[in-house]
Design a protein around this motif. Structure first.
Motif, PDB file in Angstrom:
ATOM      1  N   ALA A   1      10.507  63.493  25.130  1.00  0.00           N
ATOM      2  CA  ALA A   1       9.295  62.775  25.513  1.00  0.00           C
ATOM      3  C   ALA A   1       8.873  61.893  24.341  1.00  0.00           C
ATOM      4  O   ALA A   1       8.954  62.297  23.172  1.00  0.00           O
ATOM      5  CB  ALA A   1       8.187  63.737  25.881  1.00  0.00           C
ATOM      6  N   VAL A   2       8.407  60.680  24.647  1.00  0.00           N
ATOM      7  CA  VAL A   2       8.074  59.714  23.597  1.00  0.00           C
ATOM      8  C   VAL A   2       6.599  59.334  23.597  1.00  0.00           C
ATOM      9  O   VAL A   2       6.140  58.646  22.686  1.00  0.00           O
ATOM     10  CB  VAL A   2       8.935  58.447  23.727  1.00  0.00           C
ATOM     11  CG1 VAL A   2      10.396  58.774  23.466  1.00  0.00           C
ATOM     12  CG2 VAL A   2       8.752  57.788  25.094  1.00  0.00           C
ATOM     13  N   ALA A   3       5.852  59.749  24.609  1.00  0.00           N
ATOM     14  CA  ALA A   3       4.419  59.444  24.688  1.00  0.00           C
ATOM     15  C   ALA A   3       3.749  60.526  25.514  1.00  0.00           C
ATOM     16  O   ALA A   3       4.414  61.276  26.246  1.00  0.00           O
ATOM     17  CB  ALA A   3       4.176  58.067  25.299  1.00  0.00           C
ATOM     18  N   ALA A   4       2.423  60.615  25.398  1.00  0.00           N
ATOM     19  CA  ALA A   4       1.673  61.615  26.157  1.00  0.00           C
ATOM     20  C   ALA A   4       0.323  61.041  26.552  1.00  0.00           C
ATOM     21  O   ALA A   4      -0.247  60.192  25.852  1.00  0.00           O
ATOM     22  CB  ALA A   4       1.495  62.895  25.347  1.00  0.00           C
ATOM     23  N   PHE A   5      -0.188  61.544  27.682  1.00  0.00           N
ATOM     24  CA  PHE A   5      -1.462  61.079  28.233  1.00  0.00           C
ATOM     25  C   PHE A   5      -2.328  62.282  28.593  1.00  0.00           C
ATOM     26  O   PHE A   5      -1.859  63.226  29.238  1.00  0.00           O
ATOM     27  CB  PHE A   5      -1.225  60.231  29.486  1.00  0.00           C
ATOM     28  CG  PHE A   5      -0.401  59.001  29.245  1.00  0.00           C
ATOM     29  CD1 PHE A   5      -1.001  57.804  28.882  1.00  0.00           C
ATOM     30  CD2 PHE A   5       0.983  59.036  29.363  1.00  0.00           C
ATOM     31  CE1 PHE A   5      -0.248  56.666  28.656  1.00  0.00           C
ATOM     32  CE2 PHE A   5       1.749  57.913  29.138  1.00  0.00           C
ATOM     33  CZ  PHE A   5       1.134  56.727  28.779  1.00  0.00           C
ATOM     34  N   MET A   6      -3.606  62.219  28.204  1.00  0.00           N
ATOM     35  CA  MET A   6      -4.558  63.295  28.483  1.00  0.00           C
ATOM     36  C   MET A   6      -5.797  62.726  29.145  1.00  0.00           C
ATOM     37  O   MET A   6      -6.376  61.744  28.666  1.00  0.00           O
ATOM     38  CB  MET A   6      -4.955  64.004  27.178  1.00  0.00           C
ATOM     39  CG  MET A   6      -5.977  65.120  27.361  1.00  0.00           C
ATOM     40  SD  MET A   6      -5.322  66.469  28.410  1.00  0.00           S
ATOM     41  CE  MET A   6      -6.836  67.380  28.757  1.00  0.00           C
ATOM     42  N   ASN A   7      -6.226  63.341  30.265  1.00  0.00           N
ATOM     43  CA  ASN A   7      -7.398  62.854  30.994  1.00  0.00           C
ATOM     44  C   ASN A   7      -8.691  63.306  30.314  1.00  0.00           C
ATOM     45  O   ASN A   7      -8.809  64.455  29.876  1.00  0.00           O
ATOM     46  CB  ASN A   7      -7.374  63.331  32.444  1.00  0.00           C
ATOM     47  CG  ASN A   7      -7.213  64.822  32.577  1.00  0.00           C
ATOM     48  OD1 ASN A   7      -6.363  65.414  31.912  1.00  0.00           O
ATOM     49  ND2 ASN A   7      -7.993  65.452  33.439  1.00  0.00           N
ATOM     50  N   PRO A   8      -9.692  62.436  30.217  1.00  0.00           N
ATOM     51  CA  PRO A   8     -10.923  62.782  29.502  1.00  0.00           C
ATOM     52  C   PRO A   8     -11.684  63.936  30.134  1.00  0.00           C
ATOM     53  O   PRO A   8     -12.315  64.731  29.432  1.00  0.00           O
ATOM     54  CB  PRO A   8     -11.734  61.485  29.530  1.00  0.00           C
ATOM     55  CG  PRO A   8     -11.163  60.678  30.649  1.00  0.00           C
ATOM     56  CD  PRO A   8      -9.710  61.041  30.715  1.00  0.00           C
ATOM     57  N   GLY A   9     -11.639  64.061  31.460  1.00  0.00           N
ATOM     58  CA  GLY A   9     -12.360  65.145  32.106  1.00  0.00           C
ATOM     59  C   GLY A   9     -11.778  66.511  31.835  1.00  0.00           C
ATOM     60  O   GLY A   9     -12.427  67.526  32.089  1.00  0.00           O
ATOM     61  N   GLY A  10     -10.550  66.563  31.315  1.00  0.00           N
ATOM     62  CA  GLY A  10      -9.928  67.839  30.983  1.00  0.00           C
ATOM     63  C   GLY A  10     -10.310  68.361  29.614  1.00  0.00           C
ATOM     64  O   GLY A  10      -9.943  69.477  29.261  1.00  0.00           O
ATOM     65  N   VAL A  11     -11.053  67.558  28.844  1.00  0.00           N
ATOM     66  CA  VAL A  11     -11.502  67.975  27.510  1.00  0.00           C
ATOM     67  C   VAL A  11     -12.957  68.394  27.653  1.00  0.00           C
ATOM     68  O   VAL A  11     -13.869  67.577  27.650  1.00  0.00           O
ATOM     69  CB  VAL A  11     -11.350  66.841  26.479  1.00  0.00           C
ATOM     70  CG1 VAL A  11     -11.670  67.344  25.079  1.00  0.00           C
ATOM     71  CG2 VAL A  11      -9.947  66.253  26.531  1.00  0.00           C
TER      72      VAL A  11
END
Length: 560
Positions: free
Chosen positions: A408-418
């Protein structure tokens, strides 16, 4: 949302309208003499009940906050508030003053809960609600966090798939859950749910109907609600009004897991209705006139309005307020009024609730206190000016690290999950759990460079309006003033420091909520592969354990 995910970044919304202020917690429940805070309204001086009068005591968005919430989450303006044992004591005081009464909830009793509840599948919170005598609840979006099957278990009892919770056998909710606007292709509700119920109080029949926000289909795990749609709330209520009337309802009360906020300058009156959100006005306007009271939720706000002849309220969140609704029946008519009362901590807590909370707190303590890492400074969950958040970027780092073995070369995290920030220094398991309570799986999916560009553009063209994703391994710039579909600036996107190639294939890491199209990010569903990694919390723990003290990262997104 599975708020996961979700929704409005609830604490940020609360702060934005000034309902919650200050830090710390304690027993102080009155503002200083020089304060400009809104005067305290609680349960210490209740007026006597009048003839023909019944009461409903409304709560919403408890989210498993059995222990007194801390910091700003434990405040209503200047007043320290919340905690299950204090909530139980205030409810007992209200029931003693008004015996012709019932406790009702507008949903999100569970989900995104502190460790003391969520570690045990939120069974402790259901047990608490049973103990205080909740009569009925609407479903919230968080009731669907683990799908309709788990919701049915929470209603009917029995062990979870990974075994039984310590303590007494779990027998399920003693109250019905209402979901009038949740139906399958045949118009049927999920198993065990009802559209409405009838309360008989003081010889008067009150129809109570429940609905949940239509955004639910975008903010909970799609496979958990497969086959169900979340229809217009006012339409669903109006559909059942004749049925409730025919069954003898003298008036109708709606429990809506949806809401808005006051828009006011300065301290917000938790019994005010200053410039209330247009969506709240629309709900009241579009709902049948037979509905006299609408107890709303979801936005974690406090207000007390009269709109289109209906009392429309919300009691903030986390058990900090109780909405005391008075229904007075006379001459064939029903008069309604309401007052939001603060759940202060200057009252003797209820022993039974104290015992329940202390038991589960003791069971969770060894895991909760375990140190799993540290940071050199606070890691806020609130977004930087460009939209990503320092803690969200760290979580993205952990997801990228977890899937490094599959390139994997990149990652994405949703703001509502923090769900919360970290204060700096040692990080305990409980703190990390509070940040990521959903138990999502880290996955890797394959997207072309063009699909990554389309994904980034979806941040501004999305029915869920989730906000800007936090990222790892990727940087880019955008123009906020550019038209939708053209926000991302040409040639600014870099993956691993190299320009993005629209024709190349990239393996990127995220959580299975986003990978399934959650929060409206449907581009993820275009992937031709999905590789499964660890649970998100395990990935974060592993990352913190194997790295030196984490330093808050600089924003990886540039707003121009």
């Amino acid at each position: 949302m599975n708020g996961r995910r979700r929704v409005l970044g609830l604490c940020a919304v609360v702060l934005s309208v000034g309902l919650v202020a200050g830090c710390g917690s304690g027993g102080q429940s009155t503002a200083p003499a020089t304060s400009t805070a809104v005067p305290l309204v609680s349960t210490g001086d209740l007026p006597a009940a009048r003839s023909g009068e019944v009461h409903l005591f409304g709560i919403n968005d408890l989210h498993g906050n059995l222990q007194p919430p801390e910091g700003s989450n434990g405040k209503v303006g200047a007043y320290t508030a919340g905690g299950a044992a204090y909530l139980a004591a205030h409810l007992a005081r209200l029931k003693a003053a008004y015996p012709d009464s019932a406790i009702v909830s507008a949903g999100d009793n569970i989900g995104a809960s502190p460790l003391v509840s969520s570690l045990f599948h939120d069974e402790p919170t259901i047990d608490f609600l049973n103990t205080v005598g909740v009569a009925v609840s609407a479903v919230g979006n968080h009731e669907f966090d683990h799908g309709v099957t788990e919701l049915r278990r929470l209603q009917q009892g029995g062990c979870a798939t990974d075994g039984c919770t310590p303590g007494e056998p779990f027998t399920g909710a003693k109250f019905p859950y209402l979901a009038a606007n949740v139906t399958d292709a045949n118009g049927q509700l999920p198993p065990g749910l009802r559209p409405w119920t009838m309360l008989d109080l003081g010889g008067h029949k009150i129809g109570v109907i429940g609905t949940v926000t239509t955004d639910t289909e975008h903010i909970v795990m799609p496979e958990g609600i497969a086959g169900y749609r979340f229809g217009d709330e006012a339409d669903a209520i109006n559909k059942y009004v004749p049925e409730m009337r025919a069954a003898g309802a003298e008036t109708v009360v709606a429990l809506l897991h949806d809401g808005g906020a006051q828009q006011a300058r300065g301290p917000v009156d938790y019994n005010g209705c200053a410039n209330i959100s247009p969506e709240v006005k629309a709900l009241a306007h579009n709902t049948d006139g037979a509905v006299s009271v609408m107890l709303t939720a979801h936005s974690h706000q406090a207000y007390n309005c009269t709109l289109d002849g209906k009392v429309v309220t919300q009691a903030a969140s986390f058990g900090r307020l109780i909405t005391d609704v008075t229904l007075r029946f006379h001459d064939g008519k029903v008069d309604a009024k309401a007052v939001n009362r603060v759940v202060t901590r200057d009252i003797q807590p209820t022993p039974a609730s104290t015992q329940l909370v202390d038991f589960f707190a003791g069971q969770s303590k060894p895991r909760a206190e375990r140190v799993i890492g540290n940071s050199t400074a606070p890691l806020p969950a609130e977004p930087d000016p460009a939209g990503d958040s320092p803690l969200g970027d760290v979580i993205a780092d952990s997801m990228l690290d977890a899937m490094a073995g599959v390139q994997a070369v990149a990652a994405f995290m949703n703001p509502g999950g923090v769900r919360a920030g970290l204060s700096g220094g040692n990080i305990t398991y409980e703190q990390a759990y509070t940040v990521q309570p959903f138990g999502n799986q880290v996955v890797a999916v394959a997207l072309t460079g063009q699909q990554i560009l389309n994904l980034l553009e979806q941040q501004w063209d999305n029915v869920s309006k989730p906000g800007v994703l936090s990222v790892a391994g990727i940087t880019y710039a955008y123009s906020d003033g550019a038209p939708k579909g053209h926000k991302v600036i040409d040639d600014s996107v870099r993956v691993g420091g190299q320009p993005l190639n629209p024709s190349a294939s990239y393996r990127v890491s995220t959580n299975n909520f986003l990978a399934a199209g959650g929060d409206g990010f449907t581009v993820f569903q275009q992937s031709h592969e999905t590789l499964v990694g660890p649970i998100d919390l395990d990935a974060l723990e592993s990352y913190l354990r194997t790295h030196a003290a984490v330093t808050p990262p600089q924003s990886r997104v540039e707003k121009r």
